[in-house]
Motif scaffolding. Structure first.
Motif, PDB file in Angstrom:
ATOM      1  N   ASP A 132     -10.219  10.599   6.347  1.00 43.84           N
ATOM      2  CA  ASP A 132     -10.097  11.860   5.620  1.00 43.84           C
ATOM      3  C   ASP A 132      -9.560  11.548   4.224  1.00 43.84           C
ATOM      4  OD1 ASP A 132      -9.747  14.407   4.708  1.00 43.84           O
ATOM      5  OD2 ASP A 132      -8.078  14.893   6.043  1.00 43.84           O
ATOM      6  N   THR A 133     -10.425  11.092   3.346  1.00 41.09           N
ATOM      7  CA  THR A 133      -9.979  10.633   2.027  1.00 41.09           C
ATOM      8  C   THR A 133      -9.653  11.788   1.083  1.00 41.09           C
ATOM      9  OG1 THR A 133     -12.285  10.456   1.321  1.00 41.09           O
ATOM     10  CG2 THR A 133     -11.240   8.464   2.186  1.00 41.09           C
ATOM     11  N   GLU A 134     -10.140  12.982   1.369  1.00 37.53           N
ATOM     12  CA  GLU A 134      -9.890  14.107   0.462  1.00 37.53           C
ATOM     13  C   GLU A 134      -8.403  14.440   0.392  1.00 37.53           C
ATOM     14  OE1 GLU A 134     -12.208  17.536   1.263  1.00 37.53           O
ATOM     15  OE2 GLU A 134     -14.135  16.538   0.883  1.00 37.53           O
ATOM     16  N   ARG A 135      -7.691  14.269   1.499  1.00 37.87           N
ATOM     17  CA  ARG A 135      -6.267  14.583   1.516  1.00 37.87           C
ATOM     18  C   ARG A 135      -5.395  13.333   1.443  1.00 37.87           C
ATOM     19  NH1 ARG A 135      -5.836  18.736   6.496  1.00 37.87           N
ATOM     20  NH2 ARG A 135      -7.352  17.278   7.367  1.00 37.87           N
ATOM     21  N   ALA A 136      -5.994  12.180   1.230  1.00 42.66           N
ATOM     22  CA  ALA A 136      -5.237  10.937   1.152  1.00 42.66           C
ATOM     23  C   ALA A 136      -4.431  10.877  -0.146  1.00 42.66           C
ATOM     24  CB  ALA A 136      -6.181   9.740   1.229  1.00 42.66           C
ATOM     25  N   ARG A 137      -3.263  10.264  -0.065  1.00 45.01           N
ATOM     26  CA  ARG A 137      -2.366  10.156  -1.211  1.00 45.01           C
ATOM     27  C   ARG A 137      -2.502   8.789  -1.859  1.00 45.01           C
ATOM     28  NH1 ARG A 137       2.271  11.889   2.875  1.00 45.01           N
ATOM     29  NH2 ARG A 137       0.925  10.479   4.039  1.00 45.01           N
ATOM     30  N   PRO A 138      -2.460   8.699  -3.188  1.00 41.60           N
ATOM     31  CA  PRO A 138      -2.607   7.413  -3.863  1.00 41.60           C
ATOM     32  C   PRO A 138      -1.353   6.549  -3.713  1.00 41.60           C
ATOM     33  CG  PRO A 138      -2.203   9.132  -5.473  1.00 41.60           C
ATOM     34  CD  PRO A 138      -2.385   9.824  -4.157  1.00 41.60           C
ATOM     35  N   PRO A 180     -10.284  -2.923  -5.896  1.00 37.49           N
ATOM     36  CA  PRO A 180     -10.689  -1.585  -5.438  1.00 37.49           C
ATOM     37  C   PRO A 180      -9.718  -1.014  -4.401  1.00 37.49           C
ATOM     38  CG  PRO A 180     -12.584  -3.040  -5.533  1.00 37.49           C
ATOM     39  CD  PRO A 180     -11.386  -3.904  -5.765  1.00 37.49           C
ATOM     40  N   ALA A 181      -9.514   0.279  -4.463  1.00 39.51           N
ATOM     41  CA  ALA A 181      -8.612   0.941  -3.523  1.00 39.51           C
ATOM     42  C   ALA A 181      -9.213   0.951  -2.118  1.00 39.51           C
ATOM     43  CB  ALA A 181      -8.327   2.364  -3.992  1.00 39.51           C
ATOM     44  N   VAL A 229      -4.633   6.120   0.004  1.00 40.68           N
ATOM     45  CA  VAL A 229      -5.641   5.287  -0.632  1.00 40.68           C
ATOM     46  C   VAL A 229      -4.875   4.271  -1.476  1.00 40.68           C
ATOM     47  CG1 VAL A 229      -7.574   5.189  -2.233  1.00 40.68           C
ATOM     48  CG2 VAL A 229      -7.390   7.078  -0.620  1.00 40.68           C
ATOM     49  N   VAL A 230      -4.909   3.008  -1.063  1.00 43.81           N
ATOM     50  CA  VAL A 230      -4.011   1.990  -1.616  1.00 43.81           C
ATOM     51  C   VAL A 230      -4.762   1.049  -2.551  1.00 43.81           C
ATOM     52  CG1 VAL A 230      -2.328   0.212  -1.066  1.00 43.81           C
ATOM     53  CG2 VAL A 230      -2.673   2.121   0.516  1.00 43.81           C
ATOM     54  N   THR A 231      -4.218   0.879  -3.753  1.00 41.28           N
ATOM     55  CA  THR A 231      -4.774  -0.044  -4.736  1.00 41.28           C
ATOM     56  C   THR A 231      -3.965  -1.335  -4.747  1.00 41.28           C
ATOM     57  OG1 THR A 231      -5.554   1.757  -6.159  1.00 41.28           O
ATOM     58  CG2 THR A 231      -5.290  -0.419  -7.180  1.00 41.28           C
ATOM     59  N   PRO A 232      -4.544  -2.474  -4.378  1.00 43.65           N
ATOM     60  CA  PRO A 232      -3.840  -3.752  -4.495  1.00 43.65           C
ATOM     61  C   PRO A 232      -3.788  -4.204  -5.958  1.00 43.65           C
ATOM     62  CG  PRO A 232      -5.534  -3.824  -2.782  1.00 43.65           C
ATOM     63  CD  PRO A 232      -5.803  -2.608  -3.626  1.00 43.65           C
ATOM     64  N   VAL A 233      -2.629  -4.683  -6.382  1.00 42.87           N
ATOM     65  CA  VAL A 233      -2.421  -5.158  -7.755  1.00 42.87           C
ATOM     66  C   VAL A 233      -2.026  -6.633  -7.693  1.00 42.87           C
ATOM     67  CG1 VAL A 233      -1.121  -4.858  -9.902  1.00 42.87           C
ATOM     68  CG2 VAL A 233      -1.678  -2.854  -8.474  1.00 42.87           C
ATOM     69  N   GLY A 266       6.034 -18.069  13.240  1.00 47.18           N
ATOM     70  CA  GLY A 266       6.467 -17.072  14.208  1.00 47.18           C
ATOM     71  C   GLY A 266       6.255 -15.635  13.775  1.00 47.18           C
ATOM     72  N   ARG A 267       5.674 -15.417  12.609  1.00 44.53           N
ATOM     73  CA  ARG A 267       5.412 -14.068  12.114  1.00 44.53           C
ATOM     74  C   ARG A 267       3.931 -13.740  12.286  1.00 44.53           C
ATOM     75  NH1 ARG A 267       8.759 -16.025   7.506  1.00 44.53           N
ATOM     76  NH2 ARG A 267      10.734 -14.879   7.480  1.00 44.53           N
ATOM     77  N   LEU A 268       3.658 -12.477  12.642  1.00 45.21           N
ATOM     78  CA  LEU A 268       2.289 -11.995  12.736  1.00 45.21           C
ATOM     79  C   LEU A 268       2.010 -11.073  11.551  1.00 45.21           C
ATOM     80  CD1 LEU A 268      -0.433 -11.563  14.155  1.00 45.21           C
ATOM     81  CD2 LEU A 268       0.658  -9.705  15.464  1.00 45.21           C
ATOM     82  N   ILE A 269       1.053 -11.450  10.750  1.00 38.97           N
ATOM     83  CA  ILE A 269       0.618 -10.637   9.608  1.00 38.97           C
ATOM     84  C   ILE A 269      -0.724 -10.052   9.990  1.00 38.97           C
ATOM     85  CG2 ILE A 269       0.084 -10.634   7.139  1.00 38.97           C
ATOM     86  CD1 ILE A 269       1.713 -13.302   6.989  1.00 38.97           C
ATOM     87  N   TRP A 270      -0.816  -8.728  10.045  1.00 41.82           N
ATOM     88  CA  TRP A 270      -2.049  -8.080  10.491  1.00 41.82           C
ATOM     89  C   TRP A 270      -2.236  -6.789   9.712  1.00 41.82           C
ATOM     90  CZ3 TRP A 270      -2.131  -3.382  13.396  1.00 41.82           C
ATOM     91  CH2 TRP A 270      -0.869  -2.908  13.771  1.00 41.82           C
ATOM     92  N   GLY A 271      -3.231  -5.991  10.113  1.00 42.38           N
ATOM     93  CA  GLY A 271      -3.455  -4.709   9.467  1.00 42.38           C
ATOM     94  C   GLY A 271      -3.924  -4.835   8.029  1.00 42.38           C
ATOM     95  N   PHE A 272      -3.537  -3.858   7.217  1.00 42.19           N
ATOM     96  CA  PHE A 272      -3.955  -3.793   5.820  1.00 42.19           C
ATOM     97  C   PHE A 272      -3.615  -5.074   5.064  1.00 42.19           C
ATOM     98  CE2 PHE A 272      -2.607  -2.970   1.436  1.00 42.19           C
ATOM     99  CZ  PHE A 272      -3.760  -2.421   0.891  1.00 42.19           C
TER     100      PHE A 272
END
Length: 231
Positions: A36-42, A125-126, A135-139, A195-201
């Protein structure tokens, strides 16, 4: 499988800047088609590379063993992404000039990093993050003058640390996680380092960047690691 390993990377800063200039396709799976990108926050995150301490990577690879990326562990009490390893970052506020300003501001607030030592290299790109509906923009950025970092507000983050890029690229540290959505199983990249798990976004951004930069080495995409669902 990911592409073959590249030759040794002599100038990672230049390659990161070039990636920002040309952009990339995140190639996310079908889950995000339901977003639901219409209500997503930047929002924006700082993907900060550089020589962050004097401890080299334990793994060889196509990048220098002192090349690191800055990460943090989010507090377990947060409403979304609780306990996950993440990039510094957060919502873009009205007072921010844009994603770059927001990413740097949030990194300073969360880690205490000196903003004078951060050189933003551009933006990527976001991407929509469904769990928090942002909606996340990587910098991507380069650490030109290292400074002390630590978890500033333990209500937000409990640990700030650097991870050597060569250890992230080590094939034995690569894996996938599996997620079920709408009756279908989707896979997403993950890393297991110290010993760390990095996952997701966070893992998806790093994995796609490494692929596009040509830094990735062949790894076993059939290796599946467990992840902990958010409450």
């Amino acid at each position: 499988m990911p592409p073959p390993t590249a030759d040794f990377v002599a100038d990672p800063r230049a390659e990161l800047a070039a990636l920002c200039a040309r952009g990339l396709d995140w190639r996310t799976d079908g889950i995000r088609a339901h977003a639901d990108t219409e209500r997503a926050r930047p929002a924006a995150v700082l993907v900060l590379f550089g020589v962050l301490d004097a401890v080299p990577a334990s793994s060889p690879g196509p990048v220098a063993r002192d090349l690191d990326v800055l990460l943090l562990r989010r507090a377990a009490t947060l409403g979304s992404h609780a306990g996950q390893i993440a990039f510094p970052g957060g919502r873009v506020e009205a007072s921010d000039a844009g994603a770059v300003d927001a990413a740097v501001r949030e990194a300073v607030e969360e880690t205490g990093v000196d903003p004078e030592g951060i050189e933003p290299l551009g933006v990527l790109p976001a991407m929509h993050v469904m769990v928090s509906n942002h909606v996340v923009t990587p910098v991507p950025a380069w650490w030109t003058r290292p400074s002390e970092v630590a978890a500033v507000d333990h209500n937000e983050s409990v640990e700030v640390f650097r991870v050597p890029v060569a250890d992230l690229l080590e094939p034995s540290n690569r894996a996938n996680t599996e997620h079920v959505f709408g009756g279908a199983v989707y896979r997403s990249p993950a890393f297991t380092v110290d010993g760390r798990l990095i996952w997701g976004f966070t893992a998806l951004v790093l994995s796609r960047m490494f692929d596009e930069l040509g830094w990735a080495e062949p790894w076993d995409a059939g290796r599946i690691v467990e992840w902990e669902a958010e409450s």
